[in-house]
Design a protein around this motif. Structure first.
Motif, PDB file in Angstrom:
ATOM      1  N   ASP A  51       0.797  -1.225   0.000  1.00  0.00           N
ATOM      2  CA  ASP A  51       0.000   0.000   0.000  1.00  0.00           C
ATOM      3  C   ASP A  51       0.832   1.279   0.000  1.00  0.00           C
ATOM      4  OD1 ASP A  51      -2.344  -1.319  -0.245  1.00  0.00           O
ATOM      5  OD2 ASP A  51      -2.788  -1.401   1.916  1.00  0.00           O
ATOM      6  N   ASP A  52       2.143   1.129   0.141  1.00  0.00           N
ATOM      7  CA  ASP A  52       2.993   2.314   0.008  1.00  0.00           C
ATOM      8  C   ASP A  52       3.057   2.768  -1.461  1.00  0.00           C
ATOM      9  OD1 ASP A  52       3.536   2.394   2.660  1.00  0.00           O
ATOM     10  OD2 ASP A  52       5.426   1.261   2.522  1.00  0.00           O
ATOM     11  N   ILE A  53       2.651   1.867  -2.348  1.00  0.00           N
ATOM     12  CA  ILE A  53       2.624   2.217  -3.776  1.00  0.00           C
ATOM     13  C   ILE A  53       1.164   2.346  -4.191  1.00  0.00           C
ATOM     14  CG2 ILE A  53       3.345   1.550  -6.111  1.00  0.00           C
ATOM     15  CD1 ILE A  53       5.412  -0.298  -4.816  1.00  0.00           C
ATOM     16  N   PRO A  54       0.777   3.472  -4.769  1.00  0.00           N
ATOM     17  CA  PRO A  54      -0.624   3.588  -5.187  1.00  0.00           C
ATOM     18  C   PRO A  54      -0.934   2.639  -6.344  1.00  0.00           C
ATOM     19  CG  PRO A  54       0.640   5.515  -5.899  1.00  0.00           C
ATOM     20  CD  PRO A  54       1.570   4.662  -5.074  1.00  0.00           C
ATOM     21  N   ALA A  55      -2.171   2.099  -6.371  1.00  0.00           N
ATOM     22  CA  ALA A  55      -2.567   1.262  -7.508  1.00  0.00           C
ATOM     23  C   ALA A  55      -2.499   2.119  -8.763  1.00  0.00           C
ATOM     24  CB  ALA A  55      -3.976   0.726  -7.290  1.00  0.00           C
ATOM     25  N   ARG A  56      -2.096   1.516  -9.888  1.00  0.00           N
ATOM     26  CA  ARG A  56      -1.827   2.261 -11.129  1.00  0.00           C
ATOM     27  C   ARG A  56      -0.810   3.367 -10.871  1.00  0.00           C
ATOM     28  NH1 ARG A  56      -7.544   2.781 -11.572  1.00  0.00           N
ATOM     29  NH2 ARG A  56      -8.409   0.962 -12.603  1.00  0.00           N
ATOM     30  N   GLY A  57       0.201   3.020 -10.056  1.00  0.00           N
ATOM     31  CA  GLY A  57       1.211   4.026  -9.751  1.00  0.00           C
ATOM     32  C   GLY A  57       2.566   3.373  -9.559  1.00  0.00           C
TER      33      GLY A  57
END
Lengths: 811, 110
Positions: free
Chosen positions: B10-16
């Motif tokens: 969750d530290d990385i945004p989805a589509r990110g």
């Protein structure tokens, strides 16, 4: 009783005359046909496809030996006519005399040779007949460089053909843009770009001084002193009517052979037809009026009443892939108004010229599918004031109520010519379709319709649609991107009508072919959803371009630029000090004043963004949104505060406008300016909205541009008070937000909907204006916030690396 | 085989994406809409654009500088463009994003 008919010249006009005669009065005439070329009638306008290799001579012959034999036409091909003796009623050919009862002169025209030194050298050729075409094909087989003098229809077709055959081609054109008789400068520019993409060099304003060479053409010298090497020089600068025989025979000749509406010359037994004639002061170089003349002449010869009426002409360029159409009169004039549509991305340009609520001219480039419909409006001269708003979108979009674009095609008579290149009529196409040709390819194969230059393809498709009904599927309009078949306009309608409030809902309803769109459609959808459903939709940062996602402008080295807002261009020592401190603290390499009167800090590292923003926020500075598809800046002059000419408080109004509009998202960036007097120091006349203060109040102009296109604003309204100026501006921006296609600046959108349509809503209809302002305020209540403050507080960690392994790896 | 724990999914945004600094330059770690994780060098083969700042769609990313589209699976430029970005092994385990270290360590030795 059989009359002796002599025809001089076997061109396209005389070919048609013979056809009409042998069909309608097979025994009335004993025909002798002279032709200087050693061959009979062929379709001269198809020489370009022969040159480019798409066709052979055999493909373009319209009347073969068998035809002449069958109809007892005596052919004297390759024989020059020396003179006509009207007293004795005899034509004198090189091989003997032929007496006539009626004579038709159809000598066409001769290419114009510019009188420069070297014009007679071998290797210099004109572009007029099959021999010229074959000479060019032979020359091209050796490769090398060709210089084509003349950037008109013929010259460009020659250039494209020679390029197709592998030559290195340069086109020289005397005028400022190509095809200046048929195109306006904007369309001429697109054509030039298209040709350059094919590898053809185009030089405009190039005047030829001489053709250089000892024994054959080797180079072309321009007035500018430039020398262009050339193995082949093609002169295609124009044509002039071939009138020598008529002049010598004592007929009345002006620029061309003068004729009556019955095609009769000053001698009642001598007629003339085609490019060699002059009627009512006009010359004729295109095929449609020539065919009309041929029909009238045949009737006159058969002693039936008929009269030639010149019709409006249209032009198409027979270069595959260059869709170009020009019709009527598109010169600018005092009573004339233009409607212009541009889509630089697709290379589409459309221009309509209107005079007294009637369409008088049209120029299309890139998309000519509706050209025939517009041509019909020019010919019929009907009043278009009711459909003016949407006229430029063509027959499919009339006045909001969909009009069946096929109705016009359905109404065409069977003899209406669909394909001018091959002379194919609607009836022939319908017959082929009824015989089983159910798609474009089959129709093309069977009838040759649309098989040449291809500009009538849209019309042939419409004939297919009319004839087959639902069995035929029209190719779709330009979709938004590869993910869907829908256009931007379709998608906006879909979102509103089906109340789609999330991206997956749009993907579903619009039958997206990809799981989650792409970089083209997602930012557009994100904007459409924000604009239409500010309360229900949640902004998706991952569907925004990096600049908007990180609220700074990405630069080519991956660093960012930071622009604090300076309301109306006003700042103070405290803010300047804060900016200077921030620039020093974060090692900003470049500090620059922008074109919109703001200060740009260039070269900030992505990781430093939240910190520099926090520092600037402390001094009261917020994001200038210099990266957004939203309000950028409101440029101002000093107005009444200091200026001796200023009529109103332009700076104050600029600040108020910026405070009303900042933070809003729009289809493209929006820039405003307010000038305190018509001297216009803030350059308000090339902004999306520009206000000029005058003694009596405020002049509001919209739709200016100073980017890829340069355009002056058009006056939306004159108002007496500042409050009204702000209200109208806000309403205009909201109308743009609700209706425009993503990435269309206001001027492009205005070109589509028309200023009158906008004025009716934001100026004249007070309740609509109020609704627009309220809708804008509602959106602002959600979306107007300083993203810097928000991100510096809650999202700062997202600007940092997820991990730093530079040390780990070293262990 | 050694895997390094980079952080929570969750530290990385989805589509990110987020970037990871390494001695060999930055690596971009992507999380696609279907929660797959990919790691590729954070440099577009065209003009070196930071791919981690691009728009992620499907299993691809569009470079923010000039819209080259790069496959996250193969690192190959898509469509008419040609070029390739080095790819690295990454996976998700128990909600943690793991990156295989071998490639970076070898480089350090060399």
């Amino acid at each position: 009783m059989t009359q002796r008919l002599v025809i001089i010249g076997a061109g396209m006009a005389s070919g048609r005359v013979i056809e009409h005669l042998v069909e309608d009065a097979p025994d009335a005439f004993d025909i002798t046909l002279f032709n200087a070329e050693p061959r009979g009638n062929y379709n001269r306008i198809m020489l370009s496809p022969v040159l480019s290799g798409e066709k052979t001579y055999a493909d373009i012959v319209t009347h073969d030996d068998d035809f002449y034999a069958r109809h007892n036409v005596t052919c004297r091909f390759g024989e020059h006519v020396i003179r006509i003796d009207p007293e004795m009623k005899v034509v004198e050919g090189q091989n003997g005399h032929v007496p006539y009862d009626k004579l038709v002169i159809a000598t066409g025209s001769a290419p114009f040779i510019i009188p420069v030194p070297g014009k007679d050298l071998p290797g210099v050729i004109t572009y007029r007949d099959l021999d010229d075409t074959n000479a060019m094909i032979d020359a091209a087989a050796k490769g090398g460089k060709a210089v084509v003098i003349g950037g008109g229809l013929l010259g460009l077709e020659a250039a494209a053909g020679l390029r197709e055959r592998g030559m290195d081609v340069t086109v020289l054109h005397l005028m400022g843009h190509l095809m200046e008789r048929q195109l306006d400068p904007a369309a001429g520019f697109l054509l030039k770009q298209d040709l350059e993409r094919r590898g053809i060099t185009v030089k405009t304003q190039a005047s030829t001084k001489a053709i250089l060479g000892e024994t054959r053409a080797e180079a072309v010298l321009l007035e500018s002193g430039e020398v262009l090497d050339a193995d082949l020089v093609v002169m295609a600068v124009g044509i002039r009517p071939e009138t020598r025989l008529a002049t010598d025979a004592g007929l009345s000749v002006a620029r061309g052979i003068e004729i009556s509406a019955q095609m009769m010359t000053s001698d009642p037994d001598i007629f003339a037809v085609g490019e060699c004639v002059e009627f009512d002061g006009q010359l004729f170089g295109l095929v449609a009026p020539l065919y009309d003349q041929a029909k009238v002449l045949a009737k006159s010869l058969m002693a039936e009443p008929a009269a030639f009426v010149p019709r409006e002409l249209s032009t198409k360029l027979k270069v595959t892939g260059c869709d170009l159409f020009s019709a009527g009169d598109f010169a600018e004039g005092p009573n004339r108004e233009d409607i212009v549509f541009r889509d630089p991305g697709r290379g589409v340009y459309k221009r309509l010229v209107i005079e007294d609520d009637r369409l008088v001219g049209a120029v299309f480039y890139g998309d000519t599918s509706d050209a025939n419909w517009f041509m019909g409006l020019i010919t019929s001269a009907e009043d278009i004031s009711d459909s003016r708003d949407t006229l430029i979108f063509g027959p499919a979009f009339q006045g909001g109520a969909p009009v069946d674009p096929l109705a016009a095609v359905a109404a065409l008579p069977d003899e209406a010519e669909i394909c001018g290149c091959n002379g194919i009529c609607k009836g022939q196409i319908v017959k082929a379709i009824e015989g089983g040709a159910t798609d474009l390819g089959a129709v093309r194969a069977q009838t040759k319709a649309s098989g040449s230059c291809g500009t009538c393809t849209g019309l042939v498709e419409q004939v297919l649609a009319v004839t087959l009904g639902d069995a035929f599927q029209m190719p779709a309009a330009q979709p938004m991107c590869g993910c869907t078949d829908l256009t931007h306009e379709d998608v906006r309608r879909l979102i509103k009508s089906q109340e789609l409030k999330s991206m997956p809902a749009v993907w579903q309803a619009g039958a997206w072919k990809t799981p989650d769109g792409c970089h083209v459609c997602r930012p557009a959808l994100n904007f459409y959803l924000i604009a239409d459903w500010p309360l229900d939709y949640k902004d998706d940062p991952q569907s925004r371009f990096i600049n908007e996602r990180k609220h700074a402008n990405i630069q080519k080295d991956g660093t960012f630029s930071v622009v604090p807002r300076m309301w109306g261009g006003i700042t103070n020592p405290r803010e300047l000090r804060a900016i200077a401190d921030a620039a020093e603290k974060y090692n900003v390499p470049t500090v620059k004043v922008t074109g919109g009167q703001r200060i740009d800090l260039l070269g900030v590292k992505g990781e430093d963004l939240p910190a520099i923003w926090a520092d600037l926020n402390k001094a009261g500075l917020v994001s200038g949104h210099a990266y957004s598809k939203g309000l950028r800046t409101v440029k101002t002059c000093v107005g009444t505060d200091h200026c001796r000419f200023g009529t109103q408080d332009s700076t104050g109004l600029g600040i108020k406008l910026e405070q009303a509009l900042w933070g809003s998202w729009t289809p493209h960036k929006v820039k405003l300016a307010v000038s305190g007097c018509p001297r216009n120091c803030a350059e308000a006349t090339c902004k999306d909205v520009g206000v000029i203060c005058v003694d009596s109040g405020y002049q509001i102009g919209v739709g200016g541009a100073a980017g890829m296109d340069v355009k002056e604003t058009e006056r939306l309204a004159d108002v007496p008070t500042e409050a009204e100026a702000i209200e109208i501006t806000v309403a205009f921006v909201q109308l743009y937000r609700e209706n425009a296609k993503y990435l269309d600046r206001p001027y492009k959108w205005l070109a589509k909907v028309g200023l009158d349509w906008v004025r009716a809503r934001v100026v004249e209809d007070l309740s609509e204006r109020k609704r627009l302002v309220e809708a804008f305020e509602l959106s602002q209540s959600i979306y107007r916030k300083d993203p810097w403050a928000e991100h510096a507080k809650t999202k700062a960690e997202r600007y940092q690396p997820l991990a730093d392994l530079t040390k780990e790896a070293a262990e | 085989m050694s895997w390094l724990d980079l952080g929570a999914l969750d530290d990385i945004p989805a589509r990110g994406a987020r970037k990871v600094k390494t001695a060999m330059g930055c690596v971009a770690v992507f999380r696609t809409a279907d929660d797959a994780i990919f790691a590729i060098a954070d440099r577009c083969p065209h003009k070196g654009g930071p791919l981690s700042e691009g728009i992620v769609h499907g299993h691809g990313v569009t470079c923010p500088l000039h819209n080259w589209v790069i496959s996250l699976e193969t690192g190959e430029a898509q469509g008419a463009d040609s070029g390739r970005v080095p790819t690295y092994k990454a996976r998700v385990e128990d909600g943690r994003v793991l990156l295989e270290m071998a490639a970076f360590q070898r480089a350090e030795v060399a």
